[in-house]
Write an enzyme that holds these catalytic residues in place. Structure first.
Site, PDB file in Angstrom:
ATOM      1  N   THR A 174       0.759  -1.090  -0.123  1.00 18.05           N
ATOM      2  CA  THR A 174       0.389  -0.045   0.017  1.00 18.05           C
ATOM      3  C   THR A 174       1.005   1.554   0.063  1.00 18.05           C
ATOM      4  O   THR A 174       2.184   0.886   0.576  1.00 18.05           O
ATOM      5  CB  THR A 174      -0.957  -0.130   1.118  1.00 18.05           C
ATOM      6  OG1 THR A 174      -1.618  -1.261   0.999  1.00 18.05           O
ATOM      7  CG2 THR A 174      -1.688   1.170   1.177  1.00 18.05           C
ATOM      8  N   ASP A 205      -8.373  -1.724   5.204  1.00 17.36           N
ATOM      9  CA  ASP A 205      -8.564  -0.699   6.080  1.00 17.36           C
ATOM     10  C   ASP A 205      -7.702   0.685   4.835  1.00 17.36           C
ATOM     11  O   ASP A 205      -8.722   2.145   5.098  1.00 17.36           O
ATOM     12  CB  ASP A 205      -7.611  -0.488   7.108  1.00 17.36           C
ATOM     13  CG  ASP A 205      -5.687  -0.442   6.618  1.00 17.36           C
ATOM     14  OD1 ASP A 205      -5.241  -1.491   5.563  1.00 17.36           O
ATOM     15  OD2 ASP A 205      -4.619  -0.369   7.026  1.00 17.36           O
ATOM     16  N   GLY A 226      -0.181  -3.206   5.770  1.00 16.35           N
ATOM     17  CA  GLY A 226       0.032  -3.996   6.597  1.00 16.35           C
ATOM     18  C   GLY A 226      -1.231  -4.739   6.430  1.00 16.35           C
ATOM     19  O   GLY A 226      -2.244  -4.990   5.609  1.00 16.35           O
TER      20      GLY A 226
HETATM   21  N1  GLY Z   1      -3.198  -2.001   3.497  1.00 22.19           N
HETATM   22  C1  GLY Z   1      -3.732  -2.167   3.481  1.00 22.19           C
HETATM   23  C2  GLY Z   1      -5.027  -3.807   2.715  1.00 22.19           C
HETATM   24  O1  GLY Z   1      -5.204  -4.581   4.082  1.00 22.19           O
HETATM   25  O2  GLY Z   1      -5.858  -4.020   1.726  1.00 22.19           O
END
Ligand code: GLY
Length: 314
Positions: A174, A205, A226
């Site tokens: 990300t 998230d 993450g």
């Molecule tokens: N942190 C990115 C996801 O879990 O999609």
């Protein structure tokens, strides 16, 4: 007086120039984070964001993105959006034009089209290859069958949670970009293709304000990368800002939020980048096998600077 600055995750480094230039010319923090994030989304070598992004279980790229303004606490987010080259700009349009904060899937695509956002094919030879390799690894060399019935059969016959645990910690990525401009206004942006082989419709998230993204001019900014499920459960980004509001330093707040992630006792790593309005920056990770780093660039710097963060043990 704190100079305008921009910071980002490991994969944002070389792209922070665009945002720093923006800030140097008196641009807003929102413009800066969007500009830098768009460049990461266009980077075909980054298989975690935008072009070349990791596909879902059925080989389809579904993108999540969010952007937040720390002055107004306004936000725009999109989830599971397909076929748009810059999900972060669609999120910005949601922030500025929509009567809503969050749009997903077909609704987000309809909105993006109505707003004239740039459409395009995000798949590349790299993303197709990555998908095929993941499928072979994840499904122990089963054939890819276009009917997708085999995946349904597989899902029925396995413990999906265990299977996803194995996968989720290794194949995701990300980008986080956050900035403060000359007016002291703060903005934060997140964009991702999510976890490899995620179930169609899965949101992480990144598009959820308070989970992967939050900022507030009074206290600072926090974003996450993450395993998104963990940050959703703990409202990690908002919690970090809340800890700073309660008087913790950016470093203490990041440390405590990573401890909170360990307390979930769920498999998977979580990382955050944080700054406060005085310009103190930090990154933190729950992982032991990887150094926590973030990039920082003040508007008068010639190059971004790589800073080391903290590894937080359980
Ligand atoms: N942190 C990115 C996801 O879990 O999609």
């Amino acid at each position: 007086m704190v100079k305008p600055f921009i910071m980002g995750t490991r994969n944002a480094g070389q792209f922070l120039y665009a945002g720093a230039e923006n800030l140097r010319d008196g641009g807003s923090a929102l413009d800066a984070v969007e500009a830098a994030t768009r460049l990461v989304e266009s980077n075909p070598d980054d298989t975690s964001v935008g072009l070349s992004g990791i596909p879902n279980l059925f080989g389809v790229q579904e993108m999540d993105a969010s952007i937040m303004c720390g002055r107004t606490l306004g936000a725009g987010t999109v989830g599971a959006v397909k076929g748009f080259l810059h999900p972060i700009s669609v999120a910005r349009k949601v922030l500025e034009e929509a009567p809503h904060v969050m749009l997903v899937a077909e609704g987000a695509e309809l909105f993006a089209r109505a707003m004239g956002m740039e459409e395009g094919d995000l798949s590349t030879d790299t993303s197709r290859k990555v998908y095929e390799t993941f499928v072979k690894d994840a499904f122990e060399h089963e054939e890819i069958d276009e009917s997708q019935q085999w995946i349904v059969n597989y899902a029925r016959s396995q413990n999906m949670r265990e299977w996803y645990d194995r996968l989720a910690d290794h194949h995701h990525g990300t980008v986080n970009v956050m900035a403060m401009d000359e007016n002291g206004d703060i903005a934060s942006a997140v964009s991702t293709s999510g976890t490899a082989l995620k179930f169609p419709g899965r949101l992480g998230d990144s598009p959820i304000i308070g989970a992967g993204n939050y900022c507030d001019n009074r206290y600072g900014a926090a974003c996450c990368t993450g395993r998104g499920e963990l940050a959703i459960r703990n409202s990690t980004a908002r919690t970090i800002i809340h800890y700073m509001e309660d008087g913790l330093s950016a470093r203490e707040a990041a440390f405590r939020a990573m401890k909170d992630i360990h307390a979930l006792k769920t498999y998977g790593g979580m990382n955050c980048i944080v700054f406060d309005p005085k310009g103190n920056t930090v990154s933190a990770t729950t992982r032991e096998d990887r150094e926590s780093v973030h990039w920082y660039m003040a508007s008068d710097m010639k190059e971004p600077e790589l800073r080391t963060g903290i590894n937080v043990k359980p």
